[in-house]
Structure formats: structure tokens, C-alpha cells
Write a protein that holds these residues in place. Structure first.
Motif, short mmCIF file in Angstrom:
data_model
loop_
_atom_site.label_atom_id
_atom_site.label_comp_id
_atom_site.label_asym_id
_atom_site.label_seq_id
_atom_site.Cartn_x
_atom_site.Cartn_y
_atom_site.Cartn_z
N ARG A 60 23.78 83.90 28.90
CA ARG A 60 23.51 83.87 27.78
C ARG A 60 23.66 82.50 26.95
O ARG A 60 24.61 82.10 26.46
N THR A 61 22.55 81.65 27.17
CA THR A 61 22.42 80.40 26.69
C THR A 61 22.47 80.00 25.20
O THR A 61 22.70 78.92 24.64
N GLY A 62 22.01 81.20 24.66
CA GLY A 62 22.24 81.20 23.06
C GLY A 62 23.53 80.97 22.54
O GLY A 62 23.62 80.84 21.13
N THR A 63 24.57 81.14 23.37
CA THR A 63 25.84 81.07 22.56
C THR A 63 26.60 79.71 23.02
O THR A 63 27.39 79.38 22.44
N ILE A 64 25.71 78.82 23.42
CA ILE A 64 25.94 77.25 23.78
C ILE A 64 25.99 76.71 22.56
O ILE A 64 25.11 76.79 21.73
N THR A 65 26.99 75.86 22.03
CA THR A 65 27.08 74.92 21.00
C THR A 65 27.02 73.41 21.21
O THR A 65 26.38 72.68 20.45
N THR A 66 27.43 73.12 22.38
CA THR A 66 27.29 71.82 22.95
C THR A 66 27.40 71.69 24.36
O THR A 66 28.03 72.55 25.10
N SER A 85 24.78 68.16 20.86
CA SER A 85 24.77 69.71 20.16
C SER A 85 23.57 70.02 20.64
O SER A 85 22.31 69.66 21.05
N TRP A 86 23.73 71.46 21.19
CA TRP A 86 22.85 72.25 21.50
C TRP A 86 21.67 72.56 20.57
O TRP A 86 20.32 72.93 20.93
N ARG A 87 21.74 72.29 19.37
CA ARG A 87 20.82 72.55 18.24
C ARG A 87 20.79 71.32 17.42
O ARG A 87 21.99 70.72 17.22
N GLY A 88 19.75 70.71 17.08
CA GLY A 88 19.66 69.41 16.37
C GLY A 88 19.97 68.18 17.46
O GLY A 88 19.95 68.36 18.58
N ASP A 89 20.07 66.91 16.98
CA ASP A 89 20.03 65.83 17.70
C ASP A 89 21.28 64.89 17.82
O ASP A 89 21.20 63.75 18.02
N SER A 90 22.47 65.48 17.57
CA SER A 90 23.52 64.80 17.54
C SER A 90 24.16 64.69 18.96
O SER A 90 24.25 65.38 19.80
N THR A 91 24.40 63.22 19.04
CA THR A 91 25.39 63.13 20.46
C THR A 91 26.60 62.09 20.31
O THR A 91 26.48 61.49 19.19
N THR A 92 27.34 62.09 21.25
CA THR A 92 28.44 61.15 21.05
C THR A 92 28.43 60.57 22.89
O THR A 92 28.29 61.38 23.53
N PHE A 145 24.09 54.87 29.21
CA PHE A 145 23.64 56.37 29.31
C PHE A 145 22.95 56.92 28.35
O PHE A 145 23.27 56.61 27.09
N THR A 146 22.19 58.06 28.51
CA THR A 146 21.54 58.82 27.51
C THR A 146 21.51 60.31 27.76
O THR A 146 21.24 60.70 28.79
N ILE A 147 22.25 60.97 26.90
CA ILE A 147 22.22 62.30 27.01
C ILE A 147 20.88 63.08 26.29
O ILE A 147 20.86 62.45 25.05
N SER A 148 20.34 63.96 26.91
CA SER A 148 19.44 64.73 26.10
C SER A 148 19.37 66.20 26.52
O SER A 148 20.00 66.51 27.31
N ARG A 149 18.30 66.96 26.06
CA ARG A 149 18.39 68.34 26.39
C ARG A 149 17.03 68.88 26.16
O ARG A 149 16.16 68.42 25.33
N ASN A 150 16.56 69.88 26.80
CA ASN A 150 15.35 70.50 26.58
C ASN A 150 15.80 72.07 26.30
O ASN A 150 16.02 72.79 27.41
N ASN A 151 15.61 72.49 25.13
CA ASN A 151 16.17 73.83 24.98
C ASN A 151 15.13 75.05 25.60
O ASN A 151 15.65 75.88 25.97
N ALA A 152 13.63 74.65 25.45
CA ALA A 152 13.10 75.44 26.28
C ALA A 152 13.29 75.81 27.71
O ALA A 152 12.87 76.80 28.32
N GLU A 153 13.76 74.73 28.35
CA GLU A 153 14.10 74.87 29.80
C GLU A 153 15.28 74.92 29.90
O GLU A 153 15.94 75.08 30.99
N ASN A 154 16.27 75.27 28.75
CA ASN A 154 17.68 75.43 28.83
C ASN A 154 18.41 74.48 29.80
O ASN A 154 19.32 74.61 30.86
N THR A 155 17.95 72.99 29.68
CA THR A 155 18.32 71.95 30.62
C THR A 155 18.87 70.83 29.80
O THR A 155 18.29 70.61 28.92
#
Length: 124
Positions: free
Chosen positions: A27-33, A52-59, A68-78
Motif C-alpha cells: 500500500r505505497t499510497g499510504t507513504i508520506t515520507t 517527502s513522498w509527494r513534492g520535492d522536500s528533503t532534509t 549524500f542526495t536522497i531522491s525518489r521515483n514514484n512511478a517505480e515506488n523506489t
């Protein structure tokens, strides 16, 4: 439920780079961060980075900021952690974590889903 699987760890020399991946399923749709924590031998697990799982906010933790750089690909849930200019003190087991109730959190108790961890070893 959400499941997380990390990959990409390994052995690298000082100054080298590695990219860790964290594949989410369920249920990846429930992820916020999404976040990365790490635990060195004999030390407590510590926060490294979150996105953040939506948007581009990082800390980032001060110890990894600029390297280090954190990133995500929502289409691949990665989620990814690109690590550069690695130091021996970066040696640790790196854990991916997901929160389903908060935003850009940096404490372990705020994350309720964890991966199994992947070892990163930086040789001097």
C-alpha cells in the motif's frame, strides 16, 4: 501493509560513490515520507536523510549534507540515496524507512516500516 527492500550496498574506497535503492511495495499510497538511517558497529541507529513522498522536500543530517542526495521515483515506488565523497566513518548498515503519518521526520519512532538493511563499507 508496506514492504521495503534495500539494495546497492557494498565495499568502496575512501572518496568513492555508491547508490542505494529502496523498493517499496504493498500500500505505497499510504507513504508520506521515506528516509534513510544508518547504524555503525557499536553505535545507535542515526538519521541520514528524508524525502517527502509527494513534492520535492528533503532534509539531511549535518554529517552527510553536501555529500549524500536522497531522491525518489514514484512511478517505480523506489527511493534512492546517492552517496559521494565517502569516508570510513560512513561505514554502517543503511536502513530504508517509511512513515505513513508524518512529513520529513528524523527520529526512528516516527517510522513504522523498515527494510532489512544493506551494508556499506568504506575502506581507508
Amino acid at each position: 501493509q508496506v514492504q521495503l527492500v534495500e539494495s546497492g550496498g557494498g565495499l568502496v574506497q575512501t572518496g568513492g560513490s555508491l547508490r542505494l535503492s529502496c523498493a517499496a511495495s504493498g500500500r505505497t499510497g499510504t507513504i508520506t515520507t521515506m528516509a534513510w538511517f544508518r547504524q555503525a558497529p557499536g553505535k545507535e541507529r542515526e538519521f541520514a536523510a528524508a524525502i517527502s513522498w509527494r513534492g520535492d522536500s528533503t532534509t539531511y543530517a549535518n554529517s552527510v549534507k553536501g555529500r549524500f542526495t536522497i531522491s525518489r521515483n514514484n512511478a517505480e515506488n523506489t527511493a534512492y540515496l546517492q552517496m559521494s565523497s565517502l569516508k570510513p566513518e560512513d561505514t554502517a548498515v543503511y536502513y530504508c524507512a517509511a512513515s505513513r503519518s508524518g512529513w520529513l521526520l528524523s527520529t526512528m519512532s516516527d517510522y513504522d516500516v523498515w527494510g532489512q538493511g544493506t551494508q556499506v563499507t568504506v575502506s581507508s
